[in-house]
Design a protein around this motif. Structure first.
Motif, PDB file in Angstrom:
ATOM      1  N   HIS A 145       0.867  -1.178   0.000  1.00 49.93           N
ATOM      2  CA  HIS A 145       0.000   0.000   0.000  1.00 49.93           C
ATOM      3  C   HIS A 145       0.907   1.232   0.000  1.00 49.93           C
ATOM      4  N   ASP A 178       0.825   3.780   1.770  1.00 52.20           N
ATOM      5  CA  ASP A 178       1.119   4.229   3.137  1.00 52.20           C
ATOM      6  C   ASP A 178       2.341   3.532   3.727  1.00 52.20           C
ATOM      7  N   LYS A 206       6.068   2.006   4.320  1.00 52.06           N
ATOM      8  CA  LYS A 206       7.437   2.453   4.061  1.00 52.06           C
ATOM      9  C   LYS A 206       8.375   1.262   4.238  1.00 52.06           C
ATOM     10  N   ASP A 242       3.772   0.487   8.545  1.00 45.27           N
ATOM     11  CA  ASP A 242       2.478   0.855   7.957  1.00 45.27           C
ATOM     12  C   ASP A 242       1.645   1.407   9.113  1.00 45.27           C
ATOM     13  N   HIS A 288      -1.033   4.058   9.516  1.00 46.12           N
ATOM     14  CA  HIS A 288      -2.316   4.754   9.608  1.00 46.12           C
ATOM     15  C   HIS A 288      -3.493   3.832   9.292  1.00 46.12           C
ATOM     16  N   ARG A 317      -7.042   2.334   7.841  1.00 44.53           N
ATOM     17  CA  ARG A 317      -7.825   2.373   6.603  1.00 44.53           C
ATOM     18  C   ARG A 317      -8.792   1.203   6.649  1.00 44.53           C
ATOM     19  N   LYS A 332      -3.935  10.165  11.109  1.00 41.41           N
ATOM     20  CA  LYS A 332      -3.393  10.576   9.818  1.00 41.41           C
ATOM     21  C   LYS A 332      -3.029  12.066   9.837  1.00 41.41           C
TER      22      LYS A 332
END
Length: 681
Positions: free
Chosen positions: A382, A384, A386, A410, A412, A414, A450
């Motif tokens: 995704h 988001d 890293k 990861d 945040h 969703r 976020k």
């Protein structure tokens, strides 16, 4: 945190490619099952089974399948594509069914039994012998010495439990409940939090994701709003209530078939604690010590609550409710300790805080965390997420700048994503036949607020501690160096696995280190000494009630899994047990309203059944290590490397107590644990 890798070697193994389709996930799951069956069929066909033609091929299979299989089941927790999440969930279900079937094969068990009984420990490599011994014990614990009818029943029940637990977690990840509140309803909730809410007709949509519901329960001035939110959050997954009860009954049947009095007896046999009496003695002794402290705190909070109600011209209340606790605990910190967590959060913008956090780990463990800039999108599940490459031996040791593995973060929430905070060990490290190493892959999945167009994500201090904790698991996985993936990193006993992460939480309460983590999101200024002193002083405020809540969860778990007769099991009322324990142990009331928070207690369907006590049990070791090695100098590289090499590196390749004695210079004790629990330091 490094952003340039010019001084580092190119990683020997590229990061994984997250490009699977639902169909590919299904096909890979099917192939994984077929490969396992084929391997076991080969083992039992051998006329002369040996370590060389049985153990080593199976070890190679485990090593090579670790990442491949974890990837396809990980999508369930992180993919934005529901079809892929569903395929991932089904893949896990099917692979577990095959694994249970194959782990119930008597013909395979007999091969391992023969090898184990003829093996000579002093003539074998210690890790290979440990692998063989644990494999033999694992098959034996599956009931393979039982008559065929009982073996088949155990297998059938285990498949049913596995499927139900899968449903439990899928329900949690896919939960979509919400409440719409007006701005007036949400009086007191900080604007930063309100800005995160989706605006809909009628007001603000409060979901039950952490960044939404927790601030409402913590800050909403209106008690009826906190009450409504608390109860709805506790009852958001009623379908899981029935699932958990079924699971408890099936586990009881499994334990009885395997010859144990209770499911706890079965589970704990393989843990550090060993027996349920050890666990129950530990928990009840701690309850006896903490209850007087908790009652004193409760009376103080009740008085504080009524003074606050009086100041708002509201009538006093005789009861301190569960939905009061976050609100008044926070208000007490603000009013009497001058600890304003909203103000403090402005000093913890997520990106800078994580950068500084990484620098601590880099110093203590002599590593470098290098974030990959503009990574190939195929290497992320995704946008988001890293990706970081981790290197070891930057200033100490050899080989220099040794690539250790890949770390994903990861952070945040969703839709459809895992709802809590956790580390997922995706790929274990292991030794290759040519003497080289396959490096591990691990992922940190969290749910922090976020960023907005005007503000970065600002972390509460508790969230800083949470991330420090989860990063501890991740680094444990990255820095472990075992021969076999089965023993890699966090694959240690459940009642020890939290120790490394809990030990590292102390850095978020240490003045010098805490200050280095901070930089105001607007000015870049570090937090003032006065504010840090106040925050640290507040560490043990209401610590009795905090730990009684942990005891409530641990004792509920044990009560669920120490039932030893059919009659008690059939009359088991989870809601009555849950609410009774909340009132009698954590001391918080709900005005007679039954809540069903156990339906969101994911640990009980995720490997912590009869194991939640481990969060407290492992703190005995964590606190002992910190007080012994790091309290005087938290940034001691010498202590960090000693700890890294004795505790993190071996994983479960040897007895945990060996590493503990190496770093402590003695047997572990509970002195530091009790000092922290009772808030006396």
């Amino acid at each position: 945190m490094s952003t340039s890798n010019s001084s580092f070697f190119t990683p020997a193994y590229p990061p994984p490619q997250w490009t699977h389709t639902p169909q590919q996930v299904e096909e890979l799951a099917k192939k994984a099952g077929e490969d396992l069956i084929k391997l076991n069929d080969h083992i039992v066909s051998l006329e002369n089974p040996t370590i060389e033609n049985v153990v080593f091929p199976v070890i190679n299979y485990e090593n090579e399948s670790y990442l491949r299989e974890n990837m396809i089941t990980f999508y369930e927790n992180v993919s934005a594509n529901k079809e892929l999440r569903d395929a991932s969930s089904e893949a896990l279900r099917k692979m577990l069914e095959v694994a249970i079937e194959q782990n119930s094969r008597v013909d395979v068990y007999r091969v391992y039994k023969r090898l184990y009984e003829s093996a000579k420990e002093d003539e074998m490599d210690p890790e290979t012998y440990r692998w063989l011994e644990k494999t033999y014990i694992s098959y034996k614990r599956n009931g393979l010495d039982l008559p065929e009818d009982k073996r088949e029943e155990v297998k059938r029940l285990k498949v049913e439990v596995s499927n139900l637990c899968n449903d439990f977690h899928k329900n949690m990840n896919e939960e979509k409940g919400f409440i719409v509140y007006t701005a007036e309803d949400l009086e007191g909730v900080p604007q930063d939090n309100l800005d995160q809410f989706e605006k809909v007709e009628g007001g603000y949509k409060m979901t039950f994701k952490y960044p939404d519901v927790l601030p409402v329960i913590k800050y909403a001035k209106k008690q009826e709003i906190r009450k409504k939110s608390y109860i709805a959050n506790e009852n958001k997954l009623m379908a899981n209530s029935e699932i958990l009860l079924k699971v408890a009954k099936l586990r009881f049947k499994i334990a009885k078939l395997l010859g144990y009095d209770t499911y706890s007896d079965y589970v704990l046999e393989d843990r550090l604690a060993k027996t349920k009496s050890t666990v129950m003695d530990f928990l009840t002794d701690l309850r006896d010590k903490l209850t007087p402290l908790g009652k004193d705190e409760l009376e103080r909070l009740k008085e504080f609550k009524n003074n606050e109600l009086k100041s708002r011209n509201l009538p006093p209340q005789d009861v301190y409710y569960a939905w009061d606790h976050s609100y008044y605990s926070n208000l007490l910190l603000e009013k009497e300790y001058q600890v304003d967590h909203q103000k403090i959060s402005k000093y913890f913008p997520l990106d800078n805080t994580i950068k500084q956090m990484f620098s601590f780990y880099e110093t203590i463990f002599d590593i470098k965390l290098h974030q990959i800039e503009n990574p190939d999108p195929k290497t992320l599940w995704h946008p988001d997420a890293k990706l970081l490459a981790v290197y070891q031996n930057i200033t100490h040791g050899s080989p220099k700048n040794q690539f250790m593995g890949w770390l994903y973060i990861d952070l945040h929430p969703r839709e459809g994503k895992y709802t809590h905070a956790a580390n997922f060990p995706l790929g274990g490290g292991y030794q290759l036949s040519d003497g080289g190493r396959m490096t591990p892959v691990t992922a940190l999945v969290c749910n922090f607020t976020k960023p907005t167009k005007t503000k970065p994500s600002l972390l509460q201090h508790s969230e800083v501690t949470t991330f420090f904790h989860e990063l501890g698991h991740g680094i444990h996985n990255i820095l472990s160096q075992t021969k076999y993936s089965r023993f890699h990193g966090t694959a240690v006993p459940r009642d020890f696995v939290e120790t490394p992460s809990q030990m590292l939480e102390f850095w978020t309460w240490s003045k010098n280190e805490l200050k280095k983590l901070t930089a105001h999101y607007e000015t870049g200024e570090p937090i003032s000494d006065d504010l840090i002193d106040l925050l640290i002083k507040s560490k043990h405020v209401n610590t009795g009630l905090l730990n009684l809540r942990q005891l409530q969860l641990g004792l509920f778990d044990m009560a669920l899994h120490t039932v030893d007769n059919e009659k008690d099991l059939e009359t088991l009322d989870l809601a009555k047990l849950w609410n009774g324990y909340r009132e009698s142990i954590s001391l918080l009331q709900t005005d007679g309203i039954k809540t069903h928070g156990y339906s969101t207690f994911g640990h009980l369907a995720g490997g912590y059944e009869s194991g939640y006590y481990g969060y407290l049990y492992s703190q005995v070791f964590a606190n002992d290590i910190y007080y012994t090695l790091f309290k005087k100098d938290p940034m001691s590289v010498e202590s960090g490397l000693k700890y890294r090499d004795s505790v993190l590196r071996p994983g479960d390749s040897r007895d945990i107590m060996i590493g503990l004695k190496e770093v402590l210079g003695r047997e572990p004790n509970s002195d530091a644990f009790l000092q922290e629990m009772l808030g006396s330091n």
